[in-house]
Write a protein that holds these residues in place. Structure first.
Motif, mmCIF file in Angstrom:
data_model
loop_
_atom_site.group_PDB
_atom_site.id
_atom_site.type_symbol
_atom_site.label_atom_id
_atom_site.label_comp_id
_atom_site.label_asym_id
_atom_site.label_seq_id
_atom_site.Cartn_x
_atom_site.Cartn_y
_atom_site.Cartn_z
ATOM 1 N N PHE A 134 0.845 -1.188 0.000
ATOM 2 C CA PHE A 134 0.000 0.000 0.000
ATOM 3 C C PHE A 134 0.884 1.242 0.000
ATOM 4 N N ILE A 135 0.461 2.239 -0.746
ATOM 5 C CA ILE A 135 1.257 3.456 -0.849
ATOM 6 C C ILE A 135 0.890 4.413 0.276
ATOM 7 N N THR A 136 1.905 5.061 0.828
ATOM 8 C CA THR A 136 1.653 6.048 1.879
ATOM 9 C C THR A 136 1.373 7.405 1.243
ATOM 10 N N ARG A 137 0.840 8.294 2.053
ATOM 11 C CA ARG A 137 0.490 9.617 1.534
ATOM 12 C C ARG A 137 1.736 10.391 1.105
ATOM 13 N N GLU A 138 2.847 10.237 1.821
ATOM 14 C CA GLU A 138 4.055 10.944 1.416
ATOM 15 C C GLU A 138 4.653 10.327 0.149
ATOM 16 N N GLU A 139 4.576 9.007 -0.007
ATOM 17 C CA GLU A 139 5.043 8.373 -1.244
ATOM 18 C C GLU A 139 4.204 8.836 -2.435
ATOM 19 N N MET A 140 2.919 8.983 -2.199
ATOM 20 C CA MET A 140 2.029 9.442 -3.250
ATOM 21 C C MET A 140 2.382 10.873 -3.658
ATOM 22 N N ALA A 141 2.700 11.727 -2.680
ATOM 23 C CA ALA A 141 3.076 13.109 -2.976
ATOM 24 C C ALA A 141 4.333 13.156 -3.832
ATOM 25 N N VAL A 142 5.302 12.292 -3.537
ATOM 26 C CA VAL A 142 6.540 12.250 -4.316
ATOM 27 C C VAL A 142 6.233 11.881 -5.772
ATOM 28 N N MET A 143 5.441 10.843 -5.962
ATOM 29 C CA MET A 143 5.126 10.395 -7.313
ATOM 30 C C MET A 143 4.329 11.450 -8.077
ATOM 31 N N ILE A 144 3.435 12.124 -7.404
ATOM 32 C CA ILE A 144 2.580 13.086 -8.087
ATOM 33 C C ILE A 144 3.388 14.310 -8.529
ATOM 34 N N VAL A 145 4.353 14.746 -7.719
ATOM 35 C CA VAL A 145 5.194 15.884 -8.103
ATOM 36 C C VAL A 145 6.115 15.493 -9.252
ATOM 37 N N LYS A 146 6.666 14.297 -9.210
ATOM 38 C CA LYS A 146 7.520 13.844 -10.308
ATOM 39 C C LYS A 146 6.700 13.697 -11.600
ATOM 40 N N ALA A 147 5.438 13.339 -11.446
ATOM 41 C CA ALA A 147 4.561 13.278 -12.621
ATOM 42 C C ALA A 147 4.346 14.677 -13.181
ATOM 43 N N TYR A 148 4.178 15.659 -12.280
ATOM 44 C CA TYR A 148 4.033 17.056 -12.714
ATOM 45 C C TYR A 148 5.297 17.521 -13.436
ATOM 46 N N GLU A 149 6.459 17.174 -12.869
ATOM 47 C CA GLU A 149 7.726 17.560 -13.476
ATOM 48 C C GLU A 149 7.914 16.921 -14.845
ATOM 49 N N ASN A 150 7.320 15.764 -15.054
ATOM 50 C CA ASN A 150 7.407 15.096 -16.349
ATOM 51 C C ASN A 150 6.799 15.954 -17.454
ATOM 52 N N LYS A 151 5.793 16.746 -17.105
ATOM 53 C CA LYS A 151 5.134 17.618 -18.080
ATOM 54 C C LYS A 151 5.609 19.064 -17.983
ATOM 55 N N ASN A 152 5.993 19.516 -16.796
ATOM 56 C CA ASN A 152 6.451 20.892 -16.581
ATOM 57 C C ASN A 152 7.761 20.858 -15.801
ATOM 58 N N LYS A 153 8.854 21.047 -16.529
ATOM 59 C CA LYS A 153 10.167 20.948 -15.878
ATOM 60 C C LYS A 153 10.375 22.063 -14.851
ATOM 61 N N ASN A 154 9.865 23.245 -15.168
ATOM 62 C CA ASN A 154 10.025 24.376 -14.256
ATOM 63 C C ASN A 154 8.753 24.571 -13.442
ATOM 64 N N ILE A 155 8.820 24.177 -12.203
ATOM 65 C CA ILE A 155 7.642 24.273 -11.349
ATOM 66 C C ILE A 155 7.457 25.708 -10.863
ATOM 67 N N GLN A 156 6.291 26.251 -11.126
ATOM 68 C CA GLN A 156 5.930 27.580 -10.652
ATOM 69 C C GLN A 156 4.849 27.425 -9.582
ATOM 70 N N THR A 157 5.184 27.789 -8.353
ATOM 71 C CA THR A 157 4.210 27.649 -7.272
ATOM 72 C C THR A 157 4.050 28.979 -6.544
ATOM 73 N N LYS A 158 2.924 29.097 -5.906
ATOM 74 C CA LYS A 158 2.675 30.259 -5.064
ATOM 75 C C LYS A 158 3.111 29.910 -3.653
ATOM 76 N N ARG A 159 4.111 30.637 -3.174
ATOM 77 C CA ARG A 159 4.607 30.366 -1.834
ATOM 78 C C ARG A 159 3.519 30.640 -0.800
ATOM 79 N N SER A 160 3.331 29.681 0.052
ATOM 80 C CA SER A 160 2.293 29.828 1.076
ATOM 81 C C SER A 160 2.839 29.303 2.388
ATOM 82 N N SER A 161 2.123 29.591 3.409
ATOM 83 C CA SER A 161 2.547 29.097 4.721
ATOM 84 C C SER A 161 2.300 27.603 4.778
ATOM 85 N N PHE A 162 3.373 26.865 4.688
ATOM 86 C CA PHE A 162 3.283 25.398 4.686
ATOM 87 C C PHE A 162 3.342 24.934 6.131
#
Length: 578
Positions: free
Chosen positions: A495-523
């Motif tokens: 079973f995949i954990t939530r943090e593992e899922m986050a890693v895969m989803i960001v790498k999937a985003y990078e596959n389509k958009n090499k330069n990630i543009q995000t709005k900095r927010s209070s994390f």
């Protein structure tokens, strides 16, 4: 130029009747050609069989010999078939079958035939591919809607259909009959090809199509085409095989003759979202007998399926009326004027139907059976057309999965299911609250990004050729979305954990958009320190992209397992930000 859909040469084999009769009924028996016969068999343990309809009569004796040696053949009353399968692999070479059946009150049935086990025969056939599973699930949405038994997947028919699509692609031919001098030849006729791959029985049908962009378009087009539709809505066909090579599609049907009388119509009673028109994309053209070509209204069919073979259908009345009770002009095809029909009639409006129209059909007539008996029939029903072309067959959305009706993620799952990004867990069950595995989430991502699938290579030591989702896992690896667990393994069924899922989803985003543009927010997650160091920047990025949110109490719960519903929602969010 639009591609044509080709008419099936033979929907099923005609029963050879005993005592000169070919009718089904209480006083008759019948049988089909045996399997496999006069063919090179491509499996080492074929089903040696002959379909036998005895009705209420008793089978007293079965004597089958294989190369002169008696074997233990049996009669399966439920499936109406005499069969034998060796408990050992048969060696390549020729085999002769001698069969004698004694049925109380009839002369013995005596049959002899030959077949050969091919030198390239396999011990067992491949399991269904992901595409073949999707096809049967898609078709079973039609079957459930029509209140018909759902198709069961057949590895034998899958192999037969796949082989025929390969044959058509290699030889650039659209045909039901193969020629033994061509490359890829496996059998002249559909039923022989089914037997070559071990299918038990000769009650076989086949549909083919060419040029469609995917199987959904092929299936929808075949069901719209009135001749081809009849195989898909036939209640006696219960097994399905599918194969595609390039844009050549083959659908093989198998089943048994039943003793139940039923009338099936399409569009069915109270059906909504029916298309307005149909272009004569079928060979032969059912409009040929009316000297008509081009666009007409959506074809309506009525079929009578039953225990007795039909000699003729005499129609006394066949009308189509609109919501104002005005008659709509139609073309009428029956077995009397159309040699491609035997148990069905077609009502084809001469012009396109109106949007959001309510239509009423009335058919009255008589079925004439080959045993001389007859039956009066009368059927009245209504259906409603679409308002917009894009809404055609919208009813199918509600027959995708059987277990999400009241689920909070229903709309997400249906939307992604329609696009074939997510897939069922088992049969028609999505299992939204089950934990999602690493392999399943890799599949969802690969589908979402429309990444091409390549043949299995064996990248991870625990992702083998028979591992579910292996092709998706390797595609994700090749595209930098996954790396594995550092020990040469991927652990696809964990079973995949939530943090593992986050890693895969960001790498999937990078596959389509090499330069990630995000709005900095209070994390700020209360449990931020629990996020693994290797995952922290990916969790932050996914949060800033708006793909993930925290759980209750502003916690992320990084080591919690994610559900299949959560997986679908995350994929949906990924597609939105892309």
């Amino acid at each position: 130029m639009k591609n044509k859909i080709y008419f099936i040469i033979c929907i099923l084999l005609i029963c050879i009747g005993v005592k000169g009769s070919i009718s089904y009924g209480q006083d008759t028996i019948g049988y089909f050609p045996p399997q496999p016969k006069d063919i090179n068999v491509l499996v080492m343990r074929p089903n040696i069989s002959m379909q036998l309809i005895v009705n209420d009569h008793k089978v007293q004796e079965i004597d089958m010999k294989l190369n002169g040696k008696k074997v233990d053949a049996k009669y399966d009353q439920n499936n109406q078939i005499v069969f034998y399968q060796s408990d050992k692999n048969l060696t390549p070479g020729f085999y002769k079958v001698d069969l004698r059946i004694v049925i109380e009150g009839f002369k013995p049935i005596v049959q002899s035939w030959q077949f050969a086990i091919d030198k390239n025969a396999v011990k067992e056939l491949q399991e269904s591919s992901d595409e073949q599973k999707r096809v049967i699930n898609y078709l079973n949405r039609y079957r459930k809607f029509l209140k018909l038994p759902e198709f069961q997947v057949s590895d034998d028919l899958n192999a037969s259909a796949m082989a025929h699509s390969n044959y058509m692609s290699i030889n650039k031919k659209l045909t039901h009959n193969e020629f033994n001098n061509d490359k890829g030849f496996t059998g002249i006729e559909p039923y022989k090809r089914a037997g070559a791959f071990g299918y038990m029985g000769s009650y076989i049908g086949e549909n083919i199509a060419f040029g469609q962009k995917n199987y959904q378009e092929a299936i929808d087009g075949l069901i719209d085409a009135p001749y081809h539709r009849l195989s898909f809505i036939h209640p006696d066909f219960i097994h399905l095989g599918y194969g595609r090579k390039d844009t050549y599609y083959t659908f093989n049907f198998g089943g048994k003759k039943k003793c139940e009388d039923v009338i099936k119509v399409y569009p069915m009673e109270e059906q909504k979202y029916v298309d307005l028109s149909w272009s004569d994309e079928e060979i032969p053209n059912p409009l040929r007998i009316h000297s008509k070509k081009g666009k007409v209204g959506y074809p309506i069919s009525l079929s009578y399926f039953g225990k007795n073979n039909i000699k003729d259908i005499i129609i006394e009345k066949a009308t189509l009326k609109n919501k104002n009770n005005n008659l709509v002009e139609i073309y009428l095809n029956t077995p009397q004027n159309d040699d491609k029909l035997s148990d069905s009639i077609l009502i084809i409006p001469t012009k396109s139907l109106e949007k959001n129209g309510k239509y009423h059909v009335h058919v009255k007539g008589k079925i004439i059976f080959q045993d001389g008996k007859s039956k009066e029939i009368e059927k009245k029903w209504s259906f409603q057309t679409v308002g917009e072309e894009k809404d055609k067959n919208s009813w199918m959305r509600y027959f995708m999965y059987y277990d999400i009706e009241n689920h909070w993620a229903k709309d997400f799952i249906i939307e992604l299911g329609e696009k074939e990004i997510v897939s069922p867990k088992k049969n028609k069950l999505y299992k939204p609250d089950d934990f999602i595995t690493r392999g399943e989430f890799a599949e969802f991502i690969v589908n979402a990004l429309e990444i091409s699938i390549k043949p299995y290579k064996g990248i991870f030591k625990d992702v083998r050729k028979n591992t579910q989702k292996n092709s998706y896992i390797e595609a994700a690896f090749h595209n930098g979305i996954i790396k594995g667990m550092g020990d040469g393994a991927f652990h696809p069924n964990d079973f995949i954990t939530r943090e593992e899922m986050a890693v895969m989803i960001v790498k999937a985003y990078e596959n389509k958009n090499k330069n990630i543009q995000t709005k900095r927010s209070s994390f700020v997650f209360k449990d931020e320190k629990k996020i693994s160091a290797w995952a922290r920047k990916y969790v932050r990025t996914a949060y800033e992209l708006g793909i993930i949110k925290g759980k209750d109490k502003k916690e992320f719960a990084p080591q919690d397992f994610a559900s299949r519903a959560e997986g679908a929602v995350m994929i949906k969010k990924l597609l939105e930000v892309l």
